[in-house]
Scaffold this active site. Sequence first.
Site, mmCIF file in Angstrom:
data_model
loop_
_atom_site.group_PDB
_atom_site.id
_atom_site.type_symbol
_atom_site.label_atom_id
_atom_site.label_comp_id
_atom_site.label_asym_id
_atom_site.label_seq_id
_atom_site.Cartn_x
_atom_site.Cartn_y
_atom_site.Cartn_z
ATOM 1 N N HIS A 80 -30.117 9.997 0.626
ATOM 2 C CA HIS A 80 -29.974 10.028 -0.824
ATOM 3 C C HIS A 80 -29.575 11.427 -1.254
ATOM 4 O O HIS A 80 -30.113 12.387 -0.734
ATOM 5 C CB HIS A 80 -31.303 9.655 -1.486
ATOM 6 C CG HIS A 80 -31.217 9.602 -2.976
ATOM 7 N ND1 HIS A 80 -30.628 8.540 -3.630
ATOM 8 C CD2 HIS A 80 -31.606 10.466 -3.929
ATOM 9 C CE1 HIS A 80 -30.681 8.755 -4.938
ATOM 10 N NE2 HIS A 80 -31.274 9.925 -5.147
ATOM 11 N N TYR A 105 0.811 -1.224 0.000
ATOM 12 C CA TYR A 105 0.000 0.000 0.000
ATOM 13 C C TYR A 105 0.844 1.273 0.000
ATOM 14 O O TYR A 105 0.484 2.253 -0.651
ATOM 15 C CB TYR A 105 -1.027 -0.006 1.152
ATOM 16 C CG TYR A 105 -0.533 0.446 2.500
ATOM 17 C CD1 TYR A 105 -0.658 1.769 2.919
ATOM 18 C CD2 TYR A 105 0.039 -0.458 3.391
ATOM 19 C CE1 TYR A 105 -0.226 2.172 4.162
ATOM 20 C CE2 TYR A 105 0.472 -0.055 4.642
ATOM 21 C CZ TYR A 105 0.342 1.261 5.026
ATOM 22 O OH TYR A 105 0.771 1.660 6.259
HETATM 23 C C1 LIG Z 1 4.435 6.197 4.213
HETATM 24 C C2 LIG Z 1 3.578 5.595 5.279
HETATM 25 C C3 LIG Z 1 2.215 5.744 5.207
HETATM 26 C C4 LIG Z 1 1.404 5.203 6.202
HETATM 27 N N1 LIG Z 1 0.049 5.387 6.105
HETATM 28 C C5 LIG Z 1 -0.745 4.883 7.070
HETATM 29 C C6 LIG Z 1 -2.146 5.095 7.044
HETATM 30 O O1 LIG Z 1 -2.675 5.757 6.148
HETATM 31 N N2 LIG Z 1 -2.904 4.581 8.025
HETATM 32 C C7 LIG Z 1 -2.340 3.858 9.051
HETATM 33 O O2 LIG Z 1 -3.078 3.409 9.921
HETATM 34 N N3 LIG Z 1 -1.022 3.649 9.115
HETATM 35 C C8 LIG Z 1 -0.205 4.145 8.154
HETATM 36 N N4 LIG Z 1 1.134 3.940 8.253
HETATM 37 C C9 LIG Z 1 1.655 3.145 9.371
HETATM 38 C C10 LIG Z 1 1.721 3.987 10.642
HETATM 39 O O3 LIG Z 1 2.566 5.088 10.421
HETATM 40 C C11 LIG Z 1 2.219 3.159 11.802
HETATM 41 O O4 LIG Z 1 1.399 2.025 11.963
HETATM 42 C C12 LIG Z 1 2.178 3.957 13.087
HETATM 43 O O5 LIG Z 1 2.969 5.104 12.992
HETATM 44 C C13 LIG Z 1 2.632 3.118 14.258
HETATM 45 O O6 LIG Z 1 2.558 3.850 15.423
HETATM 46 P P1 LIG Z 1 3.528 3.540 16.651
HETATM 47 O O7 LIG Z 1 3.083 4.420 17.742
HETATM 48 O O8 LIG Z 1 3.589 2.101 16.903
HETATM 49 O O9 LIG Z 1 4.999 3.926 16.149
HETATM 50 P P2 LIG Z 1 5.619 5.170 15.410
HETATM 51 O O10 LIG Z 1 4.599 6.043 14.820
HETATM 52 O O11 LIG Z 1 6.664 4.615 14.530
HETATM 53 O O12 LIG Z 1 6.276 5.997 16.569
HETATM 54 C C14 LIG Z 1 7.341 5.501 17.320
HETATM 55 C C15 LIG Z 1 8.029 6.671 17.984
HETATM 56 O O13 LIG Z 1 8.944 6.158 18.932
HETATM 57 C C16 LIG Z 1 10.132 6.943 18.887
HETATM 58 N N5 LIG Z 1 11.204 6.096 19.430
HETATM 59 C C17 LIG Z 1 11.685 4.955 18.912
HETATM 60 N N6 LIG Z 1 12.614 4.450 19.719
HETATM 61 C C18 LIG Z 1 12.725 5.295 20.767
HETATM 62 C C19 LIG Z 1 13.515 5.305 21.948
HETATM 63 N N7 LIG Z 1 14.375 4.338 22.201
HETATM 64 N N8 LIG Z 1 13.377 6.321 22.811
HETATM 65 C C20 LIG Z 1 12.504 7.310 22.560
HETATM 66 N N9 LIG Z 1 11.727 7.359 21.476
HETATM 67 C C21 LIG Z 1 11.828 6.344 20.599
HETATM 68 C C22 LIG Z 1 10.276 7.275 17.434
HETATM 69 O O14 LIG Z 1 11.089 8.419 17.258
HETATM 70 C C23 LIG Z 1 8.841 7.505 17.026
HETATM 71 O O15 LIG Z 1 8.484 8.855 17.173
HETATM 72 C C24 LIG Z 1 1.983 4.485 7.271
HETATM 73 C C25 LIG Z 1 3.369 4.345 7.352
HETATM 74 C C26 LIG Z 1 4.157 4.885 6.376
HETATM 75 C C27 LIG Z 1 5.638 4.732 6.495
HETATM 76 C C1 LIG Z 2 -33.435 20.909 -6.606
HETATM 77 C C2 LIG Z 2 -33.823 19.791 -5.713
HETATM 78 C C3 LIG Z 2 -32.834 19.095 -5.024
HETATM 79 C C4 LIG Z 2 -33.169 18.043 -4.200
HETATM 80 N N1 LIG Z 2 -32.163 17.382 -3.550
HETATM 81 C C5 LIG Z 2 -32.478 16.334 -2.756
HETATM 82 C C6 LIG Z 2 -31.461 15.589 -2.106
HETATM 83 O O1 LIG Z 2 -30.257 15.853 -2.269
HETATM 84 N N2 LIG Z 2 -31.807 14.548 -1.327
HETATM 85 C C7 LIG Z 2 -33.122 14.214 -1.142
HETATM 86 O O2 LIG Z 2 -33.379 13.250 -0.416
HETATM 87 N N3 LIG Z 2 -34.103 14.897 -1.743
HETATM 88 C C8 LIG Z 2 -33.821 15.940 -2.542
HETATM 89 N N4 LIG Z 2 -34.825 16.617 -3.169
HETATM 90 C C9 LIG Z 2 -36.216 16.207 -2.918
HETATM 91 C C10 LIG Z 2 -36.562 14.967 -3.732
HETATM 92 O O3 LIG Z 2 -36.408 15.270 -5.095
HETATM 93 C C11 LIG Z 2 -37.970 14.508 -3.434
HETATM 94 O O4 LIG Z 2 -38.137 14.287 -2.048
HETATM 95 C C12 LIG Z 2 -38.299 13.218 -4.152
HETATM 96 O O5 LIG Z 2 -38.155 13.369 -5.527
HETATM 97 C C13 LIG Z 2 -39.709 12.755 -3.819
HETATM 98 O O6 LIG Z 2 -39.963 11.558 -4.476
HETATM 99 P P1 LIG Z 2 -41.447 11.148 -4.875
HETATM 100 O O7 LIG Z 2 -41.325 9.766 -5.422
HETATM 101 O O8 LIG Z 2 -42.344 11.387 -3.759
HETATM 102 O O9 LIG Z 2 -41.861 12.176 -6.006
HETATM 103 P P2 LIG Z 2 -41.217 12.742 -7.320
HETATM 104 O O10 LIG Z 2 -39.785 12.452 -7.389
HETATM 105 O O11 LIG Z 2 -41.647 14.142 -7.383
HETATM 106 O O12 LIG Z 2 -41.867 11.882 -8.456
HETATM 107 C C14 LIG Z 2 -43.234 11.951 -8.718
HETATM 108 C C15 LIG Z 2 -43.471 11.446 -10.119
HETATM 109 O O13 LIG Z 2 -44.837 11.267 -10.311
HETATM 110 C C16 LIG Z 2 -45.181 11.688 -11.633
HETATM 111 N N5 LIG Z 2 -46.597 12.030 -11.623
HETATM 112 C C17 LIG Z 2 -47.193 13.030 -10.930
HETATM 113 N N6 LIG Z 2 -48.528 13.003 -11.131
HETATM 114 C C18 LIG Z 2 -48.765 11.961 -11.963
HETATM 115 C C19 LIG Z 2 -49.934 11.408 -12.527
HETATM 116 N N7 LIG Z 2 -51.134 11.925 -12.270
HETATM 117 N N8 LIG Z 2 -49.827 10.351 -13.342
HETATM 118 C C20 LIG Z 2 -48.606 9.800 -13.629
HETATM 119 N N9 LIG Z 2 -47.476 10.285 -13.111
HETATM 120 C C21 LIG Z 2 -47.553 11.349 -12.283
HETATM 121 C C22 LIG Z 2 -44.264 12.848 -11.887
HETATM 122 O O14 LIG Z 2 -44.095 13.073 -13.260
HETATM 123 C C23 LIG Z 2 -42.994 12.384 -11.211
HETATM 124 O O15 LIG Z 2 -42.162 11.690 -12.098
HETATM 125 C C24 LIG Z 2 -34.522 17.670 -4.035
HETATM 126 C C25 LIG Z 2 -35.522 18.353 -4.723
HETATM 127 C C26 LIG Z 2 -35.173 19.388 -5.553
HETATM 128 C C27 LIG Z 2 -36.262 20.090 -6.291
#
Ligand SMILES: Cc1cc2nc3c(=O)[nH]c(=O)nc-3n(C[C@H](O)[C@H](O)[C@H](O)COP(=O)(O)OP(=O)(O)OC[C@H]3O[C@@H](n4cnc5c(N)ncnc54)[C@H](O)[C@@H]3O)c2cc1C
Ligand SMILES: Cc1cc2nc3c(=O)[nH]c(=O)nc-3n(C[C@H](O)[C@H](O)[C@H](O)COP(=O)(O)OP(=O)(O)OC[C@H]3O[C@@H](n4cnc5c(N)ncnc54)[C@H](O)[C@@H]3O)c2cc1C
Lengths: 57, 474, 474
Positions: free
Chosen positions: B450, B189
């Site tokens: 949604h 990774y």
């Molecule tokens: C490039 C990279 C990307 C990573 N990405 C992720 C990620 O996205 N997600 C994830 O979960 N993990 C990731 N990891 C792994 C993650 O960094 C390690 O699992 C994590 O840091 C472990 O934590 P730790 O506390 O065991 O040790 P470390 O973070 O290694 O810390 C140990 C510390 O102990 C100190 N130390 C060591 N010996 C002594 C001593 N004798 N006296 C005093 N201090 C000492 C060191 O200086 C260090 O600061 C990544 C690692 C790398 C290298």
């Molecule tokens: C700009 C905008 C953004 C929105 N964003 C979100 C969002 O991000 N998330 C969210 O959850 N909701 C959102 N909504 C609300 C969401 O669109 C509505 O809650 C949802 O569409 C309701 O679903 P419905 O099935 O009740 O009705 P509608 O989706 O209104 O569908 C009703 C259907 O019935 C048909 N119909 C009506 N009368 C008749 C009839 N007599 N005979 C046959 N067909 C008929 C219509 O043509 C239509 O196709 C948004 C609404 C707008 C306007």
Amino acid sequence: SEAVETSAGRTFAPPNVRRLARELGVDIASVPGSGPSGRVTEGDVREAAKGEGETGT
Amino acid sequence: MVVGDIATGTDVLVIGAGPGGYVAAIRAGQLDLDVTLVEKESYGGTCLNHGCIPSKALITATGVAHEAGNAEGMGIHADPAIDMGGMMEWKDGVVSQLTGGVEKLCKANGVNLVEGRAEFDGENRARVAHGGDGQGSESIEFEHAVVATGSRPIEIPGFEFDGERILSSRDALALESVPDSLVIIGAGYIGMELAGVFAKLGTDVTVVEMLEEALTGYADDLAKPVVDNMEDLGVEIRLGEAASGWEETGDGMSVTTETEDGEEASYACEKALVAVGRQPVTDTLNLEAVGIEPDEGGFLATDDRARTDLEHVFAVGDVAGEPMLAHKGMKEGQVAAEVIAGEPSALDYQAVPAAVFTEPEIGTVGMTETEAEEAGFEPAVGQMPFRASGRALTTGHTDGFVRIVADSESGFLLGGQIVGPEASELIAEVGLAIELGATLEDVAATIHTHPTLSEAVHEAAENALGHAIHTLNR
Amino acid sequence: MVVGDIATGTDVLVIGAGPGGYVAAIRAGQLDLDVTLVEKESYGGTCLNHGCIPSKALITATGVAHEAGNAEGMGIHADPAIDMGGMMEWKDGVVSQLTGGVEKLCKANGVNLVEGRAEFDGENRARVAHGGDGQGSESIEFEHAVVATGSRPIEIPGFEFDGERILSSRDALALESVPDSLVIIGAGYIGMELAGVFAKLGTDVTVVEMLEEALTGYADDLAKPVVDNMEDLGVEIRLGEAASGWEETGDGMSVTTETEDGEEASYACEKALVAVGRQPVTDTLNLEAVGIEPDEGGFLATDDRARTDLEHVFAVGDVAGEPMLAHKGMKEGQVAAEVIAGEPSALDYQAVPAAVFTEPEIGTVGMTETEAEEAGFEPAVGQMPFRASGRALTTGHTDGFVRIVADSESGFLLGGQIVGPEASELIAEVGLAIELGATLEDVAATIHTHPTLSEAVHEAAENALGHAIHTLNR
Ligand SMILES: Cc1cc2nc3c(=O)[nH]c(=O)nc-3n(C[C@H](O)[C@H](O)[C@H](O)COP(=O)(O)OP(=O)(O)OC[C@H]3O[C@@H](n4cnc5c(N)ncnc54)[C@H](O)[C@@H]3O)c2cc1C
Ligand SMILES: Cc1cc2nc3c(=O)[nH]c(=O)nc-3n(C[C@H](O)[C@H](O)[C@H](O)COP(=O)(O)OP(=O)(O)OC[C@H]3O[C@@H](n4cnc5c(N)ncnc54)[C@H](O)[C@@H]3O)c2cc1C
């Protein structure tokens, strides 16, 4: 049933219930679950703890 | 400045201020323990300084530029230029804001901060050498110790890191200019995340990987969209080739690889990045003095309380074993502190999620279908492709899918695999469901907003139940 | 083509193919009911054709351009140009892919599709007038009917929609060129989402709102980051002003507003968009014929099975009342179909999430602190600002926070309010937690991937418990 036997290693219980089991000294893996699909609940753990207390174990 | 030896005492000595260590220290402070945190370099450890954070910052910045530069399909015409210096400065700013935050949080929670390198000096004593000449050292008596020294990148023989030709991920994240060409050794990774970053910066990137697959450990169908995207970016991925050597050439360097059958190939480049894995830092701690021994891999074995073989010594984070991920270390740090404080905490989680921040992202938690079978379950599997997701279409990112794995008998969720937009965020809901012992029906019954990508989690659960609305049921 | 009257029969007649109707129809088909779906315009309804989907598409496209054009801080220099025609074409492509998908899914699930306008013609009969002259009509006998006719935008007197000067949201989403200036009447979510789109397109936008706040219904601290961002974009927001009239001017138009105290103001602009709410479409259905009557607002009252006063007539989606959101309608559609099929389904969910896709986004679900108090709970509240989130910092979007509201006694989650990056996605996990009866401790115990925004949900739960790591506990 089969699934229970084959998957016996796994107990399904939320973290708060698992923590309670540890607090009360209950082995959660041995607690029958009364929750949905057999999930172990807080009540199940408390019940199990009571049982253990009564039998003095 | 104190010169020479001073002696202090503490309830809890935490060695290393990465995610494992600083969380242990802060939580110990919150629990009113007297806690001392020793760090030899910078607060936040690898993760904040040279890992998670700088890599994600560069992924964002190069992603913003790349996305805008490739959005003609959306009617957007832009030709973004990235100023490497400006980008790195921004990244450094993000890092220092976070590391400064960690330091402040430690202080606010009453943690004593000590700068220096610690090593054990007895069952209940450590010695801290302060940095620099004549800064002296101090001796710290402790009741409990938490080892959180993290990991370092593995070197391959012949490819010693020099920061010039042969880079570690840390070097790569701090480059001052964009290399013309880069060979990345290792398609894990870290290698793949950085391949994306440099490809988007315009570097000619080749990834060589000894194994026959990229992103090993992730299912083929999760890796595929990432590999495809990488190839679209012009990255060349060479599988089944082990880096065997390198040499300077007139105007750069050349990296040689070898297949299992002994076939050689060589790649000219400006620099090479070695990202073949990380190893725990336990060799510099004088562990014999306290009385524990690492395993063959250098890791410290721990039980479900994060405790080593010794009652009073804990190990957390990368030193405590796989998965070497920051959030696993944080959890261990928290549990270690709570256990020391006498709380009934344990590492009894069901699953540790993981994410790969490539394009598209990958997010996984719990079991795959195969793992569920191996564990004796009869898995029910549901899937939802993002190309059927309204939200995915409106973002222009439709590669990938959400897959949910459950126990078909009880319906309990066992795992989830996601590849696609925001996979790293979407996996959170699946992780919570697994921890809670939620069933497919629970997820299916929950109303999802949604239009969102999270609806795909809902649909995958419905699909596993055989009645998805927005995709055909298998 | 059939001309004149034909008569057919069906188990389930669904009127309207928006999210409410098409989900009802597909689920009914899956449950082996004979189902007929009548739609007068386009599959997918308002949501897919003129609402959720086109608005989100334009939000993405203008967002991509705006983000890249304002990323100098990240070292990115770009000056993106948006070609309105290209953007609209892309948006139309997204819409037709989705509406085509809905049509296919209906067919694949055995739904009979009928094009035309339906109205009731007896207790168990409807008449469908096919579009166009001489296309005739047909009579459909049904056992059950599902009314899913949705809603239409409310007109304000004097501001009749003409598609030229006075636009509905539907018109605004289909403009062919970028207006120089636009007055948006109504600062609800639709008005605010579109204000952002047009501001990013370069339009001079003024929003006038009768009430004293924008985004009414959302807490002040949720609306504030959105309003601040909008003002940074140059949008002028005038609160406490009701649009009272407009007139053509030499080179455009002028919209007049009036405060409660009778103070007038006027705004010159090229066009005006009226977005003051939506009303249910129940007046064109000849409801007397079937024997139900809408309430004062035009809505059809339904019980927890989505059933109207009549045993065999159901109402779903916007016609069935607030919240008028697509996902609420989908849930009702599903339940109506299942109830008709004899399943023990009910609308027994705990909460309907909602999202506003502004910058930053807002996501809410369940109760606010005040609502929890009013419901008799003693709420425990936890918060995590995104400026303390590593992931937020690496994306450059740090405005906002996650707030979690729980019952302090039991720990049960009652609600969540999020404003910030990906709030619409992050709210999903909170929604699942609420549906499942999860406690603060459950969320806090769940490992969240680092570095992700979802960690902020975890931290907010920890904060409510008084032991957050990455933020100070109040
Ligand atoms: C490039 C990279 C990307 C990573 N990405 C992720 C990620 O996205 N997600 C994830 O979960 N993990 C990731 N990891 C792994 C993650 O960094 C390690 O699992 C994590 O840091 C472990 O934590 P730790 O506390 O065991 O040790 P470390 O973070 O290694 O810390 C140990 C510390 O102990 C100190 N130390 C060591 N010996 C002594 C001593 N004798 N006296 C005093 N201090 C000492 C060191 O200086 C260090 O600061 C990544 C690692 C790398 C290298
Ligand atoms: C700009 C905008 C953004 C929105 N964003 C979100 C969002 O991000 N998330 C969210 O959850 N909701 C959102 N909504 C609300 C969401 O669109 C509505 O809650 C949802 O569409 C309701 O679903 P419905 O099935 O009740 O009705 P509608 O989706 O209104 O569908 C009703 C259907 O019935 C048909 N119909 C009506 N009368 C008749 C009839 N007599 N005979 C046959 N067909 C008929 C219509 O043509 C239509 O196709 C948004 C609404 C707008 C306007």
